[in-house]
Motif scaffolding. Structure first.
Motif, PDB file in Angstrom:
ATOM      1  N   MET A 149       0.819  -1.204   0.000  1.00  0.00           N
ATOM      2  CA  MET A 149       0.000   0.000   0.000  1.00  0.00           C
ATOM      3  C   MET A 149       0.859   1.263   0.000  1.00  0.00           C
ATOM      4  O   MET A 149       0.350   2.363  -0.207  1.00  0.00           O
ATOM      5  N   GLY A 150       2.150   1.093   0.229  1.00  0.00           N
ATOM      6  CA  GLY A 150       3.029   2.249   0.233  1.00  0.00           C
ATOM      7  C   GLY A 150       3.406   2.744   1.605  1.00  0.00           C
ATOM      8  O   GLY A 150       3.769   3.915   1.762  1.00  0.00           O
ATOM      9  N   TRP A 151       3.336   1.859   2.609  1.00  0.00           N
ATOM     10  CA  TRP A 151       3.883   2.190   3.922  1.00  0.00           C
ATOM     11  C   TRP A 151       5.366   1.860   3.921  1.00  0.00           C
ATOM     12  O   TRP A 151       5.831   1.013   3.167  1.00  0.00           O
ATOM     13  N   GLN A 152       6.117   2.482   4.808  1.00  0.00           N
ATOM     14  CA  GLN A 152       7.566   2.324   4.776  1.00  0.00           C
ATOM     15  C   GLN A 152       8.049   0.986   5.317  1.00  0.00           C
ATOM     16  O   GLN A 152       9.132   0.530   4.965  1.00  0.00           O
ATOM     17  N   GLY A 153       7.247   0.387   6.181  1.00  0.00           N
ATOM     18  CA  GLY A 153       7.672  -0.884   6.769  1.00  0.00           C
ATOM     19  C   GLY A 153       6.495  -1.806   7.031  1.00  0.00           C
ATOM     20  O   GLY A 153       5.398  -1.626   6.493  1.00  0.00           O
ATOM     21  N   LEU A 175      -3.474   4.372  -6.285  1.00  0.00           N
ATOM     22  CA  LEU A 175      -2.762   3.299  -5.602  1.00  0.00           C
ATOM     23  C   LEU A 175      -1.958   2.452  -6.587  1.00  0.00           C
ATOM     24  O   LEU A 175      -0.790   2.127  -6.338  1.00  0.00           O
ATOM     25  N   LYS A 176      -2.577   2.124  -7.700  1.00  0.00           N
ATOM     26  CA  LYS A 176      -1.957   1.233  -8.686  1.00  0.00           C
ATOM     27  C   LYS A 176      -1.189   2.002  -9.761  1.00  0.00           C
ATOM     28  O   LYS A 176      -0.646   1.388 -10.690  1.00  0.00           O
ATOM     29  N   ASP A 225       4.915  -2.171   9.819  1.00  0.00           N
ATOM     30  CA  ASP A 225       3.970  -1.617  10.787  1.00  0.00           C
ATOM     31  C   ASP A 225       3.569  -0.201  10.359  1.00  0.00           C
ATOM     32  O   ASP A 225       4.323   0.748  10.573  1.00  0.00           O
ATOM     33  N   PRO A 226       2.395  -0.030   9.773  1.00  0.00           N
ATOM     34  CA  PRO A 226       2.005   1.302   9.281  1.00  0.00           C
ATOM     35  C   PRO A 226       1.841   2.333  10.388  1.00  0.00           C
ATOM     36  O   PRO A 226       1.896   3.535  10.121  1.00  0.00           O
ATOM     37  N   SER A 227       1.657   1.890  11.622  1.00  0.00           N
ATOM     38  CA  SER A 227       1.444   2.836  12.718  1.00  0.00           C
ATOM     39  C   SER A 227       2.630   3.787  12.898  1.00  0.00           C
ATOM     40  O   SER A 227       2.465   4.912  13.379  1.00  0.00           O
ATOM     41  N   THR A 228       3.816   3.360  12.491  1.00  0.00           N
ATOM     42  CA  THR A 228       5.002   4.219  12.648  1.00  0.00           C
ATOM     43  C   THR A 228       5.006   5.388  11.671  1.00  0.00           C
ATOM     44  O   THR A 228       5.766   6.338  11.852  1.00  0.00           O
ATOM     45  N   ASP A 229       4.171   5.336  10.644  1.00  0.00           N
ATOM     46  CA  ASP A 229       4.139   6.395   9.637  1.00  0.00           C
ATOM     47  C   ASP A 229       3.097   7.473   9.926  1.00  0.00           C
ATOM     48  O   ASP A 229       3.010   8.450   9.193  1.00  0.00           O
ATOM     49  N   PHE A 230       2.295   7.298  10.982  1.00  0.00           N
ATOM     50  CA  PHE A 230       1.247   8.262  11.281  1.00  0.00           C
ATOM     51  C   PHE A 230       1.710   9.394  12.185  1.00  0.00           C
ATOM     52  O   PHE A 230       0.927  10.272  12.532  1.00  0.00           O
ATOM     53  N   ALA A 247       2.528   9.132   1.087  1.00  0.00           N
ATOM     54  CA  ALA A 247       2.167  10.385   0.425  1.00  0.00           C
ATOM     55  C   ALA A 247       0.854  10.913   0.988  1.00  0.00           C
ATOM     56  O   ALA A 247       0.692  12.119   1.207  1.00  0.00           O
ATOM     57  N   GLY A 248      -0.078  10.003   1.260  1.00  0.00           N
ATOM     58  CA  GLY A 248      -1.359  10.405   1.832  1.00  0.00           C
ATOM     59  C   GLY A 248      -1.209  11.069   3.181  1.00  0.00           C
ATOM     60  O   GLY A 248      -1.894  12.058   3.483  1.00  0.00           O
ATOM     61  N   VAL A 249      -0.331  10.544   4.028  1.00  0.00           N
ATOM     62  CA  VAL A 249      -0.079  11.140   5.341  1.00  0.00           C
ATOM     63  C   VAL A 249       0.511  12.540   5.167  1.00  0.00           C
ATOM     64  O   VAL A 249       0.128  13.485   5.872  1.00  0.00           O
ATOM     65  N   ASN A 250       1.433  12.689   4.230  1.00  0.00           N
ATOM     66  CA  ASN A 250       2.044  13.997   3.971  1.00  0.00           C
ATOM     67  C   ASN A 250       1.015  15.011   3.463  1.00  0.00           C
ATOM     68  O   ASN A 250       1.091  16.197   3.795  1.00  0.00           O
ATOM     69  N   ILE A 251       0.052  14.548   2.680  1.00  0.00           N
ATOM     70  CA  ILE A 251      -0.989  15.442   2.173  1.00  0.00           C
ATOM     71  C   ILE A 251      -1.867  15.938   3.314  1.00  0.00           C
ATOM     72  O   ILE A 251      -2.220  17.117   3.376  1.00  0.00           O
ATOM     73  N   THR A 252      -2.218  15.048   4.229  1.00  0.00           N
ATOM     74  CA  THR A 252      -2.995  15.465   5.396  1.00  0.00           C
ATOM     75  C   THR A 252      -2.267  16.557   6.161  1.00  0.00           C
ATOM     76  O   THR A 252      -2.846  17.593   6.520  1.00  0.00           O
ATOM     77  N   PHE A 253      -0.983  16.350   6.418  1.00  0.00           N
ATOM     78  CA  PHE A 253      -0.208  17.325   7.179  1.00  0.00           C
ATOM     79  C   PHE A 253      -0.109  18.651   6.435  1.00  0.00           C
ATOM     80  O   PHE A 253      -0.196  19.731   7.038  1.00  0.00           O
ATOM     81  N   MET A 254       0.053  18.588   5.114  1.00  0.00           N
ATOM     82  CA  MET A 254       0.129  19.800   4.307  1.00  0.00           C
ATOM     83  C   MET A 254      -1.161  20.614   4.417  1.00  0.00           C
ATOM     84  O   MET A 254      -1.136  21.842   4.564  1.00  0.00           O
ATOM     85  N   ILE A 255      -2.315  19.947   4.362  1.00  0.00           N
ATOM     86  CA  ILE A 255      -3.596  20.651   4.459  1.00  0.00           C
ATOM     87  C   ILE A 255      -3.779  21.242   5.853  1.00  0.00           C
ATOM     88  O   ILE A 255      -4.291  22.363   6.003  1.00  0.00           O
TER      89      ILE A 255
END
Length: 269
Positions: free
Chosen positions: A119-123, A156-157, A125-130, A173-181
């Motif tokens: 899905m594009g998480w770094q590792g 996604l694809k 455990d996606p919780s570390t990317d939030f 990228a989605g997490v970064n977009i949230t923070f940007m907004i």
């Protein structure tokens, strides 16, 4: 009521307001300039009225929020302050719901699994990317997946256009977009320092899901600009900045009274 005529963050008339808002005088006086495409700080306390800028200075008229509108703003501010907590059952369930919406019919082996990298998480455990944007960034992704599933799956694809040699990781990228907004709207600032926030606050008072809808628009705009630039890893932040500026320009257009009125909203399907 007359409508706003805007040019690069200035206005020469006051836009039409809903009957639910009351019009009166504001005692803010002179404050900072618009800050469009700037870097506002988003920590602090809230505001209680929407002030409108005219010809480089803030006009004294403002829109006082009704108790219902204040409550809508309060709920959004609360969402923005919730950290992701992997030990909370509701946060775990939201992660499972995101997986189910993203990969219907595909079994998830665990909340910590190599599957999340798809899905594009770094590792694993996606919780570390939030950490940058909190639980609302997961809510945004889930909203996008459920509301505009065709666009969500296409991004996604990486189905649209001529893709870059290096593609951005979708979920991160989605997490970064949230923070940007969150930075762009500056909803938690002590003073009403940006006109863009005032415009969004009026939109939010009419639609509680305005932040989530704006997120979906931002994602498709970001991907479109990524393709147009044939961007690389090192250009991701520049693409985000450009995306922010486009969102601000569209929100300040005369006829944009809802997120659905933004030209880029038509990119969603």
């Amino acid at each position: 009521m007359s409508s706003i005529v805007r040019n690069q963050g200035s206005c020469v008339a006051i836009r039409a307001f809903s009957p639910s808002s009351s019009f009166n005088r504001c005692s803010h006086g002179s404050v900072s300039s618009d800050g469009t495409c700037g870097k506002p700080a988003w920590f602090g306390k809230g505001l209680t009225c929407v002030c409108f800028k005219r010809k480089g200075v803030y006009e004294g008229a403002c829109i006082s929020l009704t108790p219902k509108q204040e409550e809508i703003l309060k709920r959004l501010r609360h969402r923005m302050k919730v950290y992701f907590d992997g030990s909370r059952p509701d946060h775990q369930e939201a992660l499972r719901a995101l997986w189910a919406a993203t990969y219907p019919g595909k079994e998830l082996h665990g909340l910590t699994s190599d599957q999340w990298k798809e899905m594009g998480w770094q590792g694993r455990d996606p919780s570390t990317d939030f950490r940058g944007a909190g639980f609302i960034s997961l809510e945004n992704l889930l909203f996008f997946a459920k509301t505009f599933s065709t666009s969500f799956q296409g991004l996604l694809k990486k189905q649209g256009g001529k893709r870059s040699a290096w593609e951005y990781p979708f979920a991160v990228a989605g997490v970064n977009i949230t923070f940007m907004i969150m930075q762009m709207l500056d909803l938690d600032a002590t003073k009403p320092g940006t006109f863009i926030r005032s415009v969004f606050l009026q939109i939010l008072s009419e639609n509680e899901w305005a932040f989530d809808l704006l997120y979906c628009v931002a994602f498709v705009v970001m991907d479109k600009q990524w393709l147009e630039r044939n961007a690389t890893y090192m250009e991701f932040n520049e693409v985000l900045k450009s995306t922010r500026c486009q969102l601000e320009r569209e929100l300040l257009m005369e006829d944009v009274l809802r997120i659905e009125d933004m030209p880029s909203y038509n990119l969603l399907c």
